[in-house]
Design a protein around this motif. Sequence first.
Motif, PDB file in Angstrom:
ATOM      1  N   ASN A 470      -3.182  -0.514   3.145  1.00 42.12           N
ATOM      2  CA  ASN A 470      -3.516   0.774   2.372  1.00 42.12           C
ATOM      3  C   ASN A 470      -2.911   1.847   1.312  1.00 42.12           C
ATOM      4  O   ASN A 470      -3.323   2.533   1.064  1.00 42.12           O
ATOM      5  CB  ASN A 470      -3.968   2.098   3.744  1.00 42.12           C
ATOM      6  N   VAL A 471      -1.440   1.044   1.685  1.00 41.58           N
ATOM      7  CA  VAL A 471      -0.730   1.371   1.130  1.00 41.58           C
ATOM      8  C   VAL A 471       0.138   0.922  -0.314  1.00 41.58           C
ATOM      9  O   VAL A 471      -0.026  -0.452  -0.823  1.00 41.58           O
ATOM     10  CB  VAL A 471       0.337   1.257   1.807  1.00 41.58           C
ATOM     11  N   VAL A 472      -0.246   1.808  -1.870  1.00 43.70           N
ATOM     12  CA  VAL A 472      -0.513   1.086  -3.069  1.00 43.70           C
ATOM     13  C   VAL A 472       1.176   0.492  -2.640  1.00 43.70           C
ATOM     14  O   VAL A 472       1.533  -1.389  -3.465  1.00 43.70           O
ATOM     15  CB  VAL A 472      -0.566   1.658  -4.030  1.00 43.70           C
ATOM     16  N   ASN A 473       1.991   1.059  -3.145  1.00 41.24           N
ATOM     17  CA  ASN A 473       3.509   0.566  -3.437  1.00 41.24           C
ATOM     18  C   ASN A 473       4.485  -0.315  -1.664  1.00 41.24           C
ATOM     19  O   ASN A 473       5.687  -0.423  -1.565  1.00 41.24           O
ATOM     20  CB  ASN A 473       4.342   1.824  -3.527  1.00 41.24           C
ATOM     21  N   ALA A 474       3.166  -0.771  -1.069  1.00 44.86           N
ATOM     22  CA  ALA A 474       3.434  -2.226   0.221  1.00 44.86           C
ATOM     23  C   ALA A 474       3.224  -3.153  -0.545  1.00 44.86           C
ATOM     24  O   ALA A 474       3.349  -4.292  -0.064  1.00 44.86           O
ATOM     25  CB  ALA A 474       2.858  -1.539   1.065  1.00 44.86           C
ATOM     26  N   MET A 475       2.840  -3.273  -1.905  1.00 50.90           N
ATOM     27  CA  MET A 475       2.481  -4.555  -2.683  1.00 50.90           C
ATOM     28  C   MET A 475       3.307  -4.988  -2.910  1.00 50.90           C
ATOM     29  O   MET A 475       4.781  -4.193  -3.561  1.00 50.90           O
ATOM     30  CB  MET A 475       1.229  -4.058  -3.429  1.00 50.90           C
ATOM     31  N   ASP A 476       3.548  -6.557  -3.101  1.00 56.17           N
ATOM     32  CA  ASP A 476       4.766  -7.026  -4.037  1.00 56.17           C
ATOM     33  C   ASP A 476       4.518  -6.665  -5.085  1.00 56.17           C
ATOM     34  O   ASP A 476       3.000  -6.360  -5.999  1.00 56.17           O
ATOM     35  CB  ASP A 476       4.614  -8.466  -2.921  1.00 56.17           C
ATOM     36  N   TYR A 477       5.577  -6.715  -5.824  1.00 55.67           N
ATOM     37  CA  TYR A 477       5.557  -6.630  -7.090  1.00 55.67           C
ATOM     38  C   TYR A 477       4.116  -7.423  -7.869  1.00 55.67           C
ATOM     39  O   TYR A 477       3.308  -6.725  -9.303  1.00 55.67           O
ATOM     40  CB  TYR A 477       6.458  -7.024  -8.562  1.00 55.67           C
ATOM     41  N   GLU A 478       4.062  -8.320  -7.838  1.00 49.18           N
ATOM     42  CA  GLU A 478       3.165  -9.429  -8.520  1.00 49.18           C
ATOM     43  C   GLU A 478       0.982  -8.886  -7.920  1.00 49.18           C
ATOM     44  O   GLU A 478       0.349  -7.987  -8.658  1.00 49.18           O
ATOM     45  CB  GLU A 478       2.370 -10.674  -8.992  1.00 49.18           C
TER      46      GLU A 478
END
Length: 494
Positions: A470-478
């Motif tokens: 649910n969290v955008v900044n739990a994604m890795d950079y790519e």
Amino acid sequence: MPSAILALIEVPGIGPKTAWKLYESLGVEDEASLLAAARAHRIRSLPGFGEKTEANIIKAIENMKMTEGRRPLYSVMPIADKIAVVLSEIDGAERVGIGGSLRRRRDTIGDIDLIVSTRIPDRILEAFSSMDVFSHITAKGSTKAEAVTDDGIKCELRAVAPESYWTGLHHITGSKAHHVKLRGIAGRHGLKISEYGISRDDTGEMIHVDSEEKLYAILGMEYIPPELREDRGEIEAAIGGTLPRLIDVDTIRGDIHMHTDWSDGLASIEEMAEAARNMGYEYIAITDHSRSLGVAHGLSEERLREHIDAVRRADAKIDGIRILSGAEVDILKEGRLDYPDELLARLDVVIASIHSGFQQDRDTITSRIIQAMRNPNVDILAHPTGRLLGRRPGYAVDMEAVVREAADTGTALEINSYPDRLDLRDEHARMARESGVMIAINTDAHSPDELENIKYGVWVGRRAWLEPHNVVNAMDYEELVLWLDSHKRHRSQT
Ligand SMILES: [Zn+2]
Ligand SMILES: [Zn+2]
């Protein structure tokens, strides 16, 4: 002690001595009469008082009203931690726990609830009562003591036998609503839960557990983390085995809202990046203020162009972390944004937010926000209600409409970890999650130290049942770059 004194010391900044003086010389006996006296300028003329004290009293009471006597979590937590440390150092204290809304990580806290396991409760309660953080003791029995700190925070300590520690901690953690439902379920299993243990109705046998996990297991359910214990569906989910796999501070891979000395921050782009890298982050976005925010030295169009170049240079220079270029763009009248579209399109991350016109009516503010979200360059709506805990309620905004629009446009909503914002608050963030809206948990840091505030936002996210996806900044950079790219494309097609 007269009840008037007890009522007056509830006001932050007023200790017993001051309360006596006010009571004796002005006859004030509660918040209301104290506020009236302050507003009538009757306090400034008392010996030892002045205009400043009078103004502080007014401010303190107004703040109390706004939060109904509750204070922001960040202002209570260090005091509770300090008391817990002192307690744990007392001879004979075995385990010390903090419960209550502090353990459930609510954004505001009423009072501090503590528990200690010990074989010698008398000595522990005695030592507690003589701690110098307290201005006075309001109750003391054989298993419980209650005191008030110099700041006027009520603090309650329960002493239990070591075998009752976990049920005791569970008991003081609450919430009331969670416990009521849990007791009903226990009843159906022929069990009774109390702070001392779990007893069997038929045999009267007392079961002791050595963890809260075991307590929930006995009731036939998954362990429920404290942040979820509000009777908002967590018990049903725990029985069905469908509790969310909650985010944690470790879930966060980057921070995409922060300021530097280009606008109103204290540090350079490089210093912020190095601090973030030391926290183990993969990326950050630098989002200084836009031109209309004069008080924050918002960047002119030309300065923003230079800023983008400076961020690109820093990104090339500093290893081990990616630095995205961004801006926190003011949402102006009628939802216009503070930079032209062609300039916004050059940024990696665009955060839109409101810093003016807080008094506008609900429809006006809501349509301003919705207009801004419809701009395909906007990725995130920051601090969506603009509240400041204990200082300013948020502006009137139709959050359901904002969430709907966020879902339609693929705009993420922010949980701002600034400790007196924490906005979106838990219920709103949960509503967003349930509508499939992505959440960004950012610090809005204005200095490297403030990057550490991320925990406050994560706690709100846990209370909102957020999982990593649910969290955008739990994604890795790519993944993040793809997300930033794809939802923009989606919007330009529709
Ligand atoms: Zn802002
Ligand atoms: Zn900001």
